[in-house]
Motif scaffolding. Structure first.
Motif, PDB file in Angstrom:
ATOM      1  N   CYS A  53      10.424  11.312   0.127  1.00  0.00           N
ATOM      2  CA  CYS A  53       9.930   9.878   1.318  1.00  0.00           C
ATOM      3  C   CYS A  53       9.458   9.289   0.717  1.00  0.00           C
ATOM      4  N   ARG A  54       9.852   7.878   0.520  1.00  0.00           N
ATOM      5  CA  ARG A  54       9.177   6.761   0.299  1.00  0.00           C
ATOM      6  C   ARG A  54       9.185   5.964   1.270  1.00  0.00           C
ATOM      7  N   CYS A  55       8.305   5.169   1.276  1.00  0.00           N
ATOM      8  CA  CYS A  55       7.651   3.963   1.939  1.00  0.00           C
ATOM      9  C   CYS A  55       8.227   2.591   1.455  1.00  0.00           C
ATOM     10  N   ASP A  56       8.141   2.088   3.221  1.00  0.00           N
ATOM     11  CA  ASP A  56       9.141   0.603   3.041  1.00  0.00           C
ATOM     12  C   ASP A  56       7.828  -0.801   2.729  1.00  0.00           C
ATOM     13  N   THR A  57       6.726  -0.470   2.853  1.00  0.00           N
ATOM     14  CA  THR A  57       5.678  -1.484   2.739  1.00  0.00           C
ATOM     15  C   THR A  57       4.490  -0.847   1.826  1.00  0.00           C
ATOM     16  N   ASP A  58       3.282  -2.117   1.741  1.00  0.00           N
ATOM     17  CA  ASP A  58       1.980  -1.739   1.092  1.00  0.00           C
ATOM     18  C   ASP A  58       1.181  -1.641   2.265  1.00  0.00           C
ATOM     19  N   ASP A  59       0.218  -0.440   2.011  1.00  0.00           N
ATOM     20  CA  ASP A  59      -0.727  -0.797   2.868  1.00  0.00           C
ATOM     21  C   ASP A  59      -1.898  -1.795   2.871  1.00  0.00           C
ATOM     22  N   TYR A  60      -2.655  -2.282   4.171  1.00  0.00           N
ATOM     23  CA  TYR A  60      -3.545  -3.255   3.436  1.00  0.00           C
ATOM     24  C   TYR A  60      -5.055  -2.583   2.428  1.00  0.00           C
ATOM     25  N   PHE A  61      -4.711  -1.590   2.370  1.00  0.00           N
ATOM     26  CA  PHE A  61      -6.066  -0.580   1.547  1.00  0.00           C
ATOM     27  C   PHE A  61      -5.131  -0.608  -0.166  1.00  0.00           C
ATOM     28  N   ILE A  62      -3.918  -1.052  -0.248  1.00  0.00           N
ATOM     29  CA  ILE A  62      -3.115  -0.975  -1.523  1.00  0.00           C
ATOM     30  C   ILE A  62      -2.624  -2.384  -1.689  1.00  0.00           C
ATOM     31  N   ARG A  63      -2.348  -3.360  -0.842  1.00  0.00           N
ATOM     32  CA  ARG A  63      -3.067  -4.884  -1.382  1.00  0.00           C
ATOM     33  C   ARG A  63      -3.926  -5.477  -1.808  1.00  0.00           C
ATOM     34  N   ARG A  64      -5.595  -4.680  -1.102  1.00  0.00           N
ATOM     35  CA  ARG A  64      -6.727  -4.872  -1.317  1.00  0.00           C
ATOM     36  C   ARG A  64      -6.998  -4.210  -2.539  1.00  0.00           C
ATOM     37  N   ALA A  65      -6.536  -3.431  -3.054  1.00  0.00           N
ATOM     38  CA  ALA A  65      -6.723  -3.144  -4.642  1.00  0.00           C
ATOM     39  C   ALA A  65      -5.904  -3.774  -5.291  1.00  0.00           C
ATOM     40  N   ARG A  66      -4.471  -4.073  -5.291  1.00  0.00           N
ATOM     41  CA  ARG A  66      -3.870  -5.602  -6.623  1.00  0.00           C
ATOM     42  C   ARG A  66      -4.866  -6.667  -6.528  1.00  0.00           C
ATOM     43  N   ALA A  67      -5.528  -7.289  -4.847  1.00  0.00           N
ATOM     44  CA  ALA A  67      -5.998  -8.087  -5.484  1.00  0.00           C
ATOM     45  C   ALA A  67      -7.310  -7.666  -6.258  1.00  0.00           C
ATOM     46  N   GLY A  68      -8.024  -6.856  -5.677  1.00  0.00           N
ATOM     47  CA  GLY A  68      -9.314  -6.435  -6.614  1.00  0.00           C
ATOM     48  C   GLY A  68      -8.810  -6.136  -8.354  1.00  0.00           C
ATOM     49  N   GLY A  69      -7.966  -6.568  -8.944  1.00  0.00           N
ATOM     50  CA  GLY A  69      -7.342  -5.927 -10.110  1.00  0.00           C
ATOM     51  C   GLY A  69      -7.115  -5.193 -10.386  1.00  0.00           C
ATOM     52  N   LEU A  70      -6.909  -3.644  -9.779  1.00  0.00           N
ATOM     53  CA  LEU A  70      -6.773  -2.733  -9.976  1.00  0.00           C
ATOM     54  C   LEU A  70      -4.883  -2.176 -10.351  1.00  0.00           C
ATOM     55  N   ARG A  71      -4.849  -1.396 -11.327  1.00  0.00           N
ATOM     56  CA  ARG A  71      -3.338  -1.088 -11.407  1.00  0.00           C
ATOM     57  C   ARG A  71      -3.067   0.263 -10.935  1.00  0.00           C
ATOM     58  N   ILE A  72      -2.191   0.888  -9.786  1.00  0.00           N
ATOM     59  CA  ILE A  72      -1.720   1.470  -9.694  1.00  0.00           C
ATOM     60  C   ILE A  72      -1.060   2.302 -10.501  1.00  0.00           C
ATOM     61  N   ILE A  73      -1.419   3.898 -11.087  1.00  0.00           N
ATOM     62  CA  ILE A  73      -0.563   3.800 -12.287  1.00  0.00           C
ATOM     63  C   ILE A  73       0.247   4.927 -11.599  1.00  0.00           C
ATOM     64  N   GLY A  74       0.073   6.025 -10.691  1.00  0.00           N
ATOM     65  CA  GLY A  74       0.552   7.052 -10.006  1.00  0.00           C
ATOM     66  C   GLY A  74       0.337   7.920  -8.889  1.00  0.00           C
ATOM     67  N   ARG A  75       0.936   8.976  -8.432  1.00  0.00           N
ATOM     68  CA  ARG A  75       0.196   9.904  -7.724  1.00  0.00           C
ATOM     69  C   ARG A  75      -0.816  11.448  -7.664  1.00  0.00           C
ATOM     70  N   THR A  76      -1.459  11.596  -6.628  1.00  0.00           N
ATOM     71  CA  THR A  76      -2.753  12.533  -7.168  1.00  0.00           C
ATOM     72  C   THR A  76      -2.088  13.847  -5.896  1.00  0.00           C
ATOM     73  N   THR A  77      -2.012  15.054  -6.109  1.00  0.00           N
ATOM     74  CA  THR A  77      -2.259  15.800  -5.174  1.00  0.00           C
ATOM     75  C   THR A  77      -2.578  16.312  -4.154  1.00  0.00           C
ATOM     76  N   THR A  78      -2.405  16.464  -3.000  1.00  0.00           N
ATOM     77  CA  THR A  78      -3.456  16.399  -1.845  1.00  0.00           C
ATOM     78  C   THR A  78      -2.881  17.418  -0.995  1.00  0.00           C
ATOM     79  N   PRO A  79      -3.272  18.619  -0.425  1.00  0.00           N
ATOM     80  CA  PRO A  79      -3.176  20.115   0.029  1.00  0.00           C
ATOM     81  C   PRO A  79      -1.943  19.343   1.142  1.00  0.00           C
ATOM     82  N   GLU A  80      -1.095  20.197   1.596  1.00  0.00           N
ATOM     83  CA  GLU A  80      -0.332  19.782   2.878  1.00  0.00           C
ATOM     84  C   GLU A  80      -0.836  19.079   3.994  1.00  0.00           C
ATOM     85  N   LEU A  81      -0.389  17.568   4.072  1.00  0.00           N
ATOM     86  CA  LEU A  81      -0.774  16.560   5.441  1.00  0.00           C
ATOM     87  C   LEU A  81      -1.882  16.479   4.894  1.00  0.00           C
ATOM     88  N   GLY A  82      -3.035  16.912   4.493  1.00  0.00           N
ATOM     89  CA  GLY A  82      -4.521  15.828   3.840  1.00  0.00           C
ATOM     90  C   GLY A  82      -4.925  17.575   5.089  1.00  0.00           C
TER      91      GLY A  82
END
Length: 500
Positions: free
Chosen positions: A117-146
């Motif tokens: 599954c791929r996303c069509d839009t950025d979450d507000y959180f992701i936009r804020r991360a980039r605006a804050g200078g963070l470079r998103i470099i990858g994904r981490t694990t999570t248990p199924e459905l958190g």
């Protein structure tokens, strides 16, 4: 900078270009800095964002085979977008693989149901991360459905704790927790519906805040996640990174259910403000059916004594709610219709091939919920908010354990989703396991787990500080005081990028 946060000197400001090229930052130096420290090096021209990303990749290559925290390090990580500036200018950042939508990237929620599954839009959180200078470099694990308090899934396997590979890193933000604890990045995204940020913080020796409900928007995709119980933020290693992250991520998005009162000044300025004398309530007794381990109780008592020595007024507090009421809430809330809609959109079926046993059980249970059961759950949310609000109205902060135990082994029956048990039994075990955490998801109070103690076997023990609704400022000031009194920055797990 506080003395205990100073990293080994790395200064190339007055070197020639050739000298800078020949003296690139080493991995062992990179891992000694928190996010604020790395950003200051970027601003000073002593290191570049690309260099930091390459170091994060090197760290991942070294430790991830042992802990299984990162499921995807972007091939194009060295060219990902980020603001030129911001509090975290150039700092590499990992995204938890649930609840954090990044346009064009995979978001599989640890589940075979969402594989590919791929996303069509950025979450507000992701936009804020980039605006804050963070470079998103990858994904981490999570248990199924958190859902689980252990980060293990059929899709991605087991995430191991850098302090002891036989033990869990916690969940559901165990992937981010293990990655930050092992030094891959100094900060990573996390989310919390019943303890999912604070469990890994406690077990991995990190700082993990769950902000006030409404402090950070879930928009545009999950603006009131888990019926208002879920909140997004980060896991990090220092209080100053926590404060800076609040400044980066706080804010609202159009359509949010309500707008929280904004702070009087930036949160990073709270680091230089006096704390004053606080009225502190201390939980020395269990709030559920699971007893505190003796070393955890000792950590609570020693921290309460420390707060008294600081001049604060400390009073013991009894459990503010009934465990059965918390169970009633979980039993009466369901995302069955959301799962059906997602499965239909992807042309998939919900069955044992797409969902793990506990989540399949929850799905079947949710399909059969009655209107009175749903009403009872929402009425119980109101009831607990009132009870806890009244019980703690006379206190500025509450001190509790984060978890009643140190990190538990993989596959622990309290929180695994890969075992067939009844809804009622799972809810009872979960309520006992997270007895000090989930209640504050219900009430909306801000809380933070701080790595203030260790067991005799040197496993982290987190202590939770809870403040009044909307008062993250007090949390920052008292967390700063405790970090200065009991610094943890030099503690290192057995698995640590660049060596110990």
């Amino acid at each position: 900078m506080l003395a205990h946060l100073r990293a080994p000197t790395f200064c190339r400001q007055h070197w020639t270009k050739k000298e800078r090229i020949l003296a690139a930052m080493r991995l062992s130096e990179y891992t000694e800095y928190d996010a604020t420290g790395l950003a200051s090096l970027v601003r000073a021209g002593e290191v570049t964002p690309v260099e930091l990303t390459r170091l994060a990749r090197e760290a991942c290559d070294e430790v991830n085979p042992h802990i299984n925290a990162v499921i995807e390090f972007y091939e194009d990580a060295e060219t990902v977008a980020g603001a030129d500036g911001g509090l975290f200018h150039g700092v590499p950042f990992l995204r938890k693989d649930i609840s954090f939508a990044e346009a064009g990237r995979l978001l599989e929620s640890g589940s075979r149901l969402y594989k590919g599954c791929r996303c069509d839009t950025d979450d507000y959180f992701i936009r804020r991360a980039r605006a804050g200078g963070l470079r998103i470099i990858g994904r981490t694990t999570t248990p199924e459905l958190g859902v689980s308090g252990l980060s293990e899934s059929i899709l991605n396997g087991i995430t191991r704790n850098p302090w002891d590979l036989k033990l869990s890193a916690g969940g559901s933000s165990g992937g981010p927790g293990a990655a930050v604890a092992a030094g891959i990045t100094p900060i990573a995204s996390a989310s919390d519906s019943g303890g999912s940020t604070r469990i890994p913080a406690s077990w991995c020796g990190l700082v993990g805040m769950n902000p006030s409900r409404g402090r950070i928007s879930g928009g545009p995709n999950r603006q009131d996640g888990a019926f208002g119980l879920s909140r997004k933020f980060v896991l990090c290693r220092t209080v100053r990174d926590m404060a800076a992250a609040l400044d980066v991520f706080s804010g609202h998005y159009p359509g949010d259910p309500f707008i929280i009162i904004q702070p009087n000044r930036p949160y990073i300025e709270e680091l230089s403000q006096a704390t004053g004398i606080l009225r502190v309530g201390v939980a020395r007794t269990r709030w559920g059916t699971m007893d505190m381990e003796p070393e955890v109780l000792q950590a609570v008592e020693s921290t309460a004594t420390l707060l008294e020595k600081m001049g604060h007024v400390v009073t013991d507090v009894p459990p503010p709610f009934q465990q059965q009421d918390y169970i009633t809430i979980g039993r009466g809330l369901s995302n069955a219709s959301g799962l059906e809609a997602s499965a239909s959109a992807m042309g998939r079926s919900i069955n044992a091939d797409t969902l793990e046993p506990v989540n399949l059980m929850f799905y079947e249970h949710g399909r059969n919920l009655t209107v009175p059961e749903i009403h009872e759950a929402h009425e119980t949310i109101r009831k607990i908010r009132q009870q806890v609000g009244e019980a703690f109205d006379g206190f500025d902060i509450i001190l509790t354990p984060s978890m009643p135990t140190v990190a538990r082994p993989h596959g622990d029956r309290y929180v695994t989703t890969n075992t067939a048990i009844s809804v009622e039994e799972w809810r009872e075990l979960d309520a006992a396991f997270c007895q000090y955490l989930g209640v504050f998801n219900v009430t909306g109070h801000p809380s933070v787990s701080l790595p203030l103690a260790q067991s005799a076997s040197e496993l982290p023990i987190g202590l939770q500080i809870v403040a009044r609704f909307g008062d993250e400022a007090t949390l920052i000031r008292i967390a700063r005081d405790l970090e200065e009194a009991r610094p943890w920055s030099q503690r290192r797990p057995g698995v640590w990028a660049g060596g110990r």
